[in-house]
Motif scaffolding. Structure first.
Motif, PDB file in Angstrom:
ATOM      1  N   THR A 236       4.010  15.180   4.847  1.00 37.13           N
ATOM      2  CA  THR A 236       3.623  13.874   4.426  1.00 37.13           C
ATOM      3  C   THR A 236       3.775  12.679   5.801  1.00 37.13           C
ATOM      4  O   THR A 236       4.249  12.962   6.619  1.00 37.13           O
ATOM      5  CB  THR A 236       4.909  12.647   3.995  1.00 37.13           C
TER       6      THR A 236
ATOM      7  N   ALA B 285       3.389   1.482   9.468  1.00 39.22           N
ATOM      8  CA  ALA B 285       3.051   0.720   8.342  1.00 39.22           C
ATOM      9  C   ALA B 285       4.227  -0.115   7.827  1.00 39.22           C
ATOM     10  O   ALA B 285       4.056  -1.315   7.228  1.00 39.22           O
ATOM     11  CB  ALA B 285       3.116   1.959   7.179  1.00 39.22           C
TER      12      ALA B 285
ATOM     13  N   ASP C  13       8.567   6.388  -0.164  1.00 44.33           N
ATOM     14  CA  ASP C  13       8.174   7.129   1.289  1.00 44.33           C
ATOM     15  C   ASP C  13       8.867   6.994   1.839  1.00 44.33           C
ATOM     16  O   ASP C  13       9.142   6.248   2.425  1.00 44.33           O
ATOM     17  CB  ASP C  13       6.697   6.589   1.635  1.00 44.33           C
TER      18      ASP C  13
ATOM     19  N   LYS D 265      -1.553  11.775   2.765  1.00 46.04           N
ATOM     20  CA  LYS D 265      -1.151  13.282   1.930  1.00 46.04           C
ATOM     21  C   LYS D 265      -1.705  14.018   2.325  1.00 46.04           C
ATOM     22  O   LYS D 265      -2.793  14.083   2.032  1.00 46.04           O
ATOM     23  CB  LYS D 265      -1.191  12.322   1.255  1.00 46.04           C
TER      24      LYS D 265
ATOM     25  N   LEU E 166       9.421   7.972  -5.964  1.00 46.34           N
ATOM     26  CA  LEU E 166      10.626   8.541  -4.049  1.00 46.34           C
ATOM     27  C   LEU E 166      10.212   7.110  -3.218  1.00 46.34           C
ATOM     28  O   LEU E 166       8.657   6.776  -3.630  1.00 46.34           O
ATOM     29  CB  LEU E 166      10.430   9.774  -3.807  1.00 46.34           C
TER      30      LEU E 166
ATOM     31  N   ARG F 231       4.377  19.454   2.815  1.00 44.16           N
ATOM     32  CA  ARG F 231       3.088  19.237   1.727  1.00 44.16           C
ATOM     33  C   ARG F 231       2.068  20.041   1.446  1.00 44.16           C
ATOM     34  O   ARG F 231       1.842  20.616   0.391  1.00 44.16           O
ATOM     35  CB  ARG F 231       1.978  17.600   1.710  1.00 44.16           C
TER      36      ARG F 231
ATOM     37  N   ARG G 210       9.225   6.342   5.068  1.00 44.56           N
ATOM     38  CA  ARG G 210       9.133   4.048   5.704  1.00 44.56           C
ATOM     39  C   ARG G 210      10.593   4.425   5.365  1.00 44.56           C
ATOM     40  O   ARG G 210      10.482   2.432   5.161  1.00 44.56           O
ATOM     41  CB  ARG G 210       7.759   3.432   4.576  1.00 44.56           C
TER      42      ARG G 210
ATOM     43  N   ASN H 140      -1.085   8.482  10.363  1.00 43.92           N
ATOM     44  CA  ASN H 140       0.316   7.976   9.024  1.00 43.92           C
ATOM     45  C   ASN H 140      -0.795   7.716   7.989  1.00 43.92           C
ATOM     46  O   ASN H 140      -2.028   7.134   8.033  1.00 43.92           O
ATOM     47  CB  ASN H 140       0.908   7.016   9.822  1.00 43.92           C
ATOM     48  N   ARG H 141      -0.296   6.985   7.079  1.00 46.73           N
ATOM     49  CA  ARG H 141      -0.721   6.913   5.448  1.00 46.73           C
ATOM     50  C   ARG H 141      -1.648   7.566   5.622  1.00 46.73           C
ATOM     51  O   ARG H 141      -2.605   7.667   5.237  1.00 46.73           O
ATOM     52  CB  ARG H 141      -1.526   5.414   5.794  1.00 46.73           C
TER      53      ARG H 141
ATOM     54  N   LEU I 127       5.966   8.054  -2.384  1.00 43.82           N
ATOM     55  CA  LEU I 127       6.215   9.341  -1.997  1.00 43.82           C
ATOM     56  C   LEU I 127       4.586  10.196  -3.106  1.00 43.82           C
ATOM     57  O   LEU I 127       5.470  10.221  -4.026  1.00 43.82           O
ATOM     58  CB  LEU I 127       6.693   9.559  -1.888  1.00 43.82           C
ATOM     59  N   GLU I 128       3.806   9.746  -3.506  1.00 43.92           N
ATOM     60  CA  GLU I 128       2.815  10.237  -4.668  1.00 43.92           C
ATOM     61  C   GLU I 128       2.603  12.387  -4.435  1.00 43.92           C
ATOM     62  O   GLU I 128       2.339  13.036  -3.559  1.00 43.92           O
ATOM     63  CB  GLU I 128       1.730  10.133  -4.213  1.00 43.92           C
TER      64      GLU I 128
ATOM     65  N   PHE J 156      17.799  14.227  -3.442  1.00 47.24           N
ATOM     66  CA  PHE J 156      16.807  14.079  -2.363  1.00 47.24           C
ATOM     67  C   PHE J 156      17.038  15.485  -1.275  1.00 47.24           C
ATOM     68  O   PHE J 156      17.715  15.907  -0.236  1.00 47.24           O
ATOM     69  CB  PHE J 156      17.381  12.856  -1.109  1.00 47.24           C
TER      70      PHE J 156
ATOM     71  N   ASP K 113       0.737  -1.385   0.175  1.00 43.89           N
ATOM     72  CA  ASP K 113       0.027  -0.182   0.008  1.00 43.89           C
ATOM     73  C   ASP K 113       0.509   0.844  -0.126  1.00 43.89           C
ATOM     74  O   ASP K 113       1.875   1.156   0.764  1.00 43.89           O
ATOM     75  CB  ASP K 113      -0.844  -0.185   1.553  1.00 43.89           C
ATOM     76  N   LEU K 114       0.731   2.001  -0.963  1.00 45.61           N
ATOM     77  CA  LEU K 114       1.083   3.522  -0.923  1.00 45.61           C
ATOM     78  C   LEU K 114       2.847   2.955  -0.983  1.00 45.61           C
ATOM     79  O   LEU K 114       2.991   4.024   0.388  1.00 45.61           O
ATOM     80  CB  LEU K 114       0.725   4.597   0.198  1.00 45.61           C
TER      81      LEU K 114
END
Lengths: 400, 362
Positions: B242, A241, A227, B273, A225, B224, A230, B270-271, A208-209, B186, A204-205
Motif C-alpha cells: 500500500t 496525506a 490505513d 492501491k 482497518l 497487496r 496513515r 502514495n494514496r 485500507l481497501e 493486525f 479521502d480513503l
C-alpha cells in the motif's frame, strides 16, 4: 414465507408469430391455466422440485411419443438447439444458461447448473420445427418465468460499531461493524464515509481497501482497518496525506442505508456514529494493571476483570481463558461490557476453591493495535507454523 | 531436470500423504482426483504443467488443481466484451450478482482463467471459468479434478470469528507464496508453502521493508500484490505495498524463521492501491507493469533493479526505479501476462460493463 400471491409466477407470455400460450401459476409447480396439454402442442413449464429441496427444471410437455422416442437417442446438442434457456434481461447476445438436457417422463427437461436467482426473469424458447418426426408449421413457443423473490424479511440493521466509546485514541486501528443479517460483499467501501466534523469534509480513503473485504460470521461483521500507513508515525503516507484522526477533533462515521444486504435490499437506516480523537496510545497492553475480582467458591457468580483501557472487542471473545485448580479450562459464557473495559466469565458449574489461572494470548490488542507486551509501532515478525502457536501470559488468582 | 522431494500434505478429499522422490516429475503427478471443496475463489495463479493455485479465504486454505489444459499455446488477439454480463448469463443470474475476483493466464495454453463469485452474500457460489482466444467462455468443473489442498497456518478455531484474507499468491521453484491479512489481530503475513504441499511446518521469514521515511523498517505493512521475478539469475519476490513501495527480496531467504530485509527499489507514490503486477521484456529491456487503483497502470523500467540501492531515506513522493503511466490503459481491474508481447486486462467501464481483452505490452 408464502403470501397469497403465487410464489412463482409464470408470467406473461411473449407472443410469437403464430401461437400465444397463456400460462399462470399458483404453486411451486407451474400449471397451465385455461389450457389443456394436448399431444402435439408443446407447452413450456417450470418445475421447482420439492419444497424442502428445490431444484428448478424447465420442461417441454405435450410432445408426441414418436418425437420423444427419436429424441431419446439424440445427443444433447440437438436438444440444446431446440430448447433454449436464457436470462431474459440484458443485451440480446447473451449466452444461454449452463445446464443439462435430457428426455425423461414424456418431456424434454433442462436443469440449470445453478439455482435460479430470486426475482430474475428467464426466457424459455422451444422451436417445434426442429422436432425429428412432427413437421411443425408453427413458430417457436416462448414463455418467460420469474423466479420467486427472496422471502420477506425485516430490513437488515447495523446493530453495533466497536469500539463503543465516543473517544478513541488518534491512532485507532480498526472498527468492527455488526449487522443483524448477512450483507453483500464487493461494494462496502463505497457506502462508508468518515467525515471530519470540524471541516465538514469527507476524509479521502481512510480505510485500507481489501479486495475481498474483511468479513466474519457469515458476512454479519465487517472489519474496517484504518490505513496503517496513515496511522503509524513516520510513514510517508501519514506525513503527506496527513493522519486520519487528530487529537481533539471530532469525526462521524457514516454508513449509507443504500448498501445492499445479501438479498439485495437496502439497510433499515443510515448509521451515524460520532466520536472524538483523544491522545495517541503507544503503550503495550499490560495485564498486570488489570483488576481481577475473584468470585466465591461453590457459587456460579461471574468472575469479573476490569481493564484500565478498552480492548479489542473481537479478540476479547477468544484471547482469554480461565484454568481451574485442576488445570482444566473453566467452561462458561463470556460477557464484554462497559465499553470493552470489562470481561466476565459466568461458569457452567460452581467455582472450585483454589488457585486459578487467567491465560491471555499475547496477540490481544487494544484499540490502537498495541498487544500484550508489544506496542504497535515496534514490529516483530514471528515464525508461523502449521499449528497454532500463540504465546500466552498467565496471571493467577485464588478463589476462596 | 528437476528433483522434487515429495512430502505431500495430509489431504482432505484430495491429495493424501505420500512420500517419494521422483526425478524429472510432472507437477501434477501427486494430485489426486477429488473435490477440493472450495468455499470461495479469491486470488489465483498458475504454476507449470497446467497447475492452477486457488486462494480460498472462506475455506482458510489454498488449493492446487490440474486444469488438464496444456496447450498448445494459442495466439492471436482476445476480446470479450461484456465479460461480466456473459458470465452472469451462463450462470443464470444478474450481472450485479457476479464478481470477478482475479484472472490468471495459463502459460501453457494462453487461456485466461477467471475466479468468479456467483452472488455477493455468504452463500455465494465459487466458480472457475476460462476464456479462449475466440472469446468462448466455459466453466471449469471442480467436482472431480486432480487436486491437493493446504490449510492456512493458524486456521481459525471453531466458533472463532478470525479469518485470514488471502491478498495474493504466486508459485515459483517448488514453493507457493501466499500473502494474507487477518480480520482481527493486525498482522500481515507472507506464508511459504513447499509444493507439492508438505505436512511439515510452513516457514515464513520475518520480512522487513523500508518504508520511505524516517529510517523506519516495517514488517506489518500489508502486501497487496507480488510476483516472482529472476534478478541476476536468482528468483526473487517483488512485492508492492500500500502507498506504494516496491520491494524485492530473494526467495532463497524465505526459510522458516529467517529474518529477511527487503530492498525497497522504488517508491511509486502514495494514496494508491497496487492491484496486479507482471514482468516482461521488450526491445531487450526489462519492465514491470503494475496496475493500480488510483495511479493507473505503471510501466516501470526494471533496468537497475539488481543494483538499485535500498531507499532508506525519507522521500517526498517517488524515488528509485523510474516509471511512466500507460495512458491507454484505463479502468484496469486485473492484469496478467498473456504471452511475450501481450498482456490481458479486465477493465470496467463507468456503466459497470467489463471487458476482457489482450493488449500490446507497452
Amino acid at each position: 414465507m408464502r403470501t397469497g400471491v403465487a410464489a412463482f409466477a409464470a408470467l406473461f407470455i411473449i407472443g410469437c408469430r403464430e401461437r400465444i400460450v397463456v400460462t399462470s401459476q399458483q404453486g411451486p409447480v407451474e400449471r397451465i391455466s385455461g389450457a389443456t396439454v394436448v399431444a402435439g402442442e408443446p407447452t413450456l413449464r417450470l418445475d421447482h422440485g420439492p419444497k424442502e429441496k428445490p431444484r428448478a427444471v424447465f420442461l417441454v410437455d405435450g410432445l408426441r411419443a414418436e418425437d420423444l422416442e427419436a429424441l431419446a437417442g439424440a445427443d444433447e446438442q440437438a436438444l440444446r438447439q431446440m430448447f433454449v434457456l436464457r436470462v431474459a434481461e440484458g443485451p440480446e447476445d447473451l449466452p444461454n444458461l449452463l445446464g443439462h438436457y435430457e428426455v425423461k417422463d414424456g418431456s424434454i427437461r433442462f436443469e440449470p447448473r445453478f439455482p435460479l436467482q430470486p426475482g430474475l426473469r428467464y426466457r424459455a424458447t422451444f422451436d417445434p420445427t426442429r422436432l425429428p418426426v412432427t413437421k411443425a408449421t408453427t413458430g417457436p413457443v416462448i414463455t418467460e418465468f420469474v423466479a420467486a423473490p427472496a422471502p420477506e424479511a425485516p430490513r437488515t440493521r447495523i446493530d453495533h460499531v466497536y469500539p463503543s466509546r465516543d473517544v478513541v485514541p488518534e491512532n485507532q486501528l480498526k472498527l468492527y461493524v455488526h449487522f443483524s443479517a448477512p450483507m453483500s460483499r464487493g461494494e462496502s467501501y463505497r457506502h462508508i464515509q468518515l467525515v471530519n466534523d470540524d471541516t465538514g469534509r469527507t476524509i479521502d480513503l481512510p480505510f485500507l481497501e481489501i479486495a475481498e473485504e474483511l468479513w466474519a460470521d457469515r458476512q454479519t461483521r465487517l472489519t474496517l482497518l484504518f490505513d496503517p500507513a496513515r496511522v503509524k508515525r513516520g510513514l510517508a503516507s501519514r506525513e503527506e496525506a496527513g493522519p486520519i484522526l487528530e487529537e481533539g477533533k471530532t469525526y462521524t462515521l457514516v454508513i449509507e442505508k443504500a448498501w445492499p444486504d445479501a438479498n439485495g435490499r437496502a439497510l433499515a437506516s443510515d448509521l451515524r456514529k460520532t466520536f472524538r480523537a483523544g491522545p495517541p496510545d503507544n503503550l503495550p497492553v499490560d495485564p498486570n494493571e488489570w483488576k481481577i475480582d475473584p468470585p466465591r467458591s461453590t457459587t456460579k457468580a461471574s468472575l469479573v476483570i476490569d481493564f484500565p483501557e478498552p480492548l479489542d472487542h473481537a479478540m476479547l471473545g477468544r484471547a482469554m481463558r480461565i484454568l481451574g485448580p485442576d488445570g482444566f479450562p473453566v467452561r462458561g459464557s463470556i460477557t464484554i461490557d462497559r465499553d470493552e473495559t470489562r470481561w466476565g466469565l459466568t461458569p457452567e458449574s460452581p467455582w472450585k476453591a483454589g488457585e486459578h489461572a487467567l491465560v491471555i494470548d499475547t496477540e490481544l490488542e487494544d484499540l490502537a493495535g498495541n498487544s500484550v507486551g508489544r506496542p504497535f509501532e515496534i514490529d516483530i515478525f514471528q515464525k508461523i507454523d502449521r499449528t497454532v502457536r500463540t504465546e500466552s501470559l498467565i496471571r493467577t488468582f485464588v478463589v476462596e | 531436470m528437476t528433483t522434487w522431494t515429495r512430502l505431500v500434505g495430509t489431504g482432505f478429499l484430495c491429495g493424501f500423504a505420500l512420500v517419494a522422490t521422483v526425478r524429472g516429475a510432472d507437477l501434477t503427478d501427486h494430485l489426486k482426483p477429488g473435490n477440493p471443496e472450495v468455499k470461495s475463489i479469491g486470488p489465483i495463479a498458475f504454476g507449470p504443467d497446467g497447475v492452477l493455485f486457488l486462494g480460498d479465504t472462506l475455506g482458510a486454505k489454498v488449493v492446487a488443481i490440474d486444469t488438464r489444459d496444456r496447450g498448445p499455446a494459442a495466439s492471436g488477439p482476445l476480446k470479450l466484451e461484456g465479460a461480466n454480463q456473459k458470465i452472469a448469463a451462463l450462470l443464470g443470474t444478474d450481472t450485479k450478482e457476479v464478481m470477478i475476483n482475479d484472472i490468471a493466464v495459463n502459460p501453457a495454453s494462453g487461456r485466461v482463467y477467471l475466479a468468479v463469485a456467483r452472488g455477493r452474500g455468504p452463500d455465494a457460489i465459487p466458480v472457475l471459468m476460462r476464456v479462449d482466444r475466440s472469446g468462448q467462455i466455459e466453466q471449469v468443473a471442480l467436482d472431480r479434478v486432480p487436486c491437493a489442498k493446504m490449510a492456512l497456518p493458524n486456521p481459525p478455531n471453531s466458533g472463532s470469528t478470525r479469518a485470514e484474507s488471502i491478498t495474493d499468491l504466486a508459485y515459483a521453484d517448488g514453493r507457493l507464496i501466499v500473502a494474507g491479512l487477518s480480520n482481527e489481530e493486525f498482522s500481515s503475513r507472507l506464508m511459504v508453502m513447499p509444493f507439492p504441499f508438505s505436512n511439515s511446518a510452513q516457514g515464513t521469514g520475518r520480512v522487513e521493508i523500508y518504508h520511505g521515511a524516517h529510517g523506519r523498517f516495517e514488517t506489518k505493512a500489508p502486501v497487496r500484490t507480488f510476483m516472482t521475478y529472476k534478478i541476476g539469475g536468482r528468483p526473487h519476490i517483488v512485492a508492492a505495498y500500500t502507498c506504494t513501495p516496491l520491494v524485492k527480496f530473494p526467495m532463497s531467504d524465505l526459510t522458516p524463521g529467517a529474518e529477511i530485509k527487503g530492498v525497497t527499489v522504488a517508491e511509486l507514490g502514495n494514496r494508491n492501491k497496487p492491484l496486479d503486477m507482471i514482468a516482461y521484456t521488450k526491445g531487450g529491456k526489462d519492465y514491470i507493469l503494475l496496475a493500480n487503483s488510483s495511479r493507473g497502470v505503471m510501466k516501470i523500467d526494471a533496468a537497475g533493479i539488481d543494483t538499485q540501492e535500498s531507499i532508506t531515506k525519507k522521500i517526498d513522493d517517488k524515488a528509485g526505479l523510474k516509471y511512466e503511466t500507460v495512458e491507454a490503459m484505463k479502468g484496469v481491474q486485473h492484469l496478467d501476462k498473456l504471452d511475450d508481447a501481450h498482456a490481458v486486462v479486465l477493465t470496467q467501464a463507468e456503466d459497470g460493463v467489463m471487458t476482457l481483452q489482450s493488449v500490446d505490452l507497452p
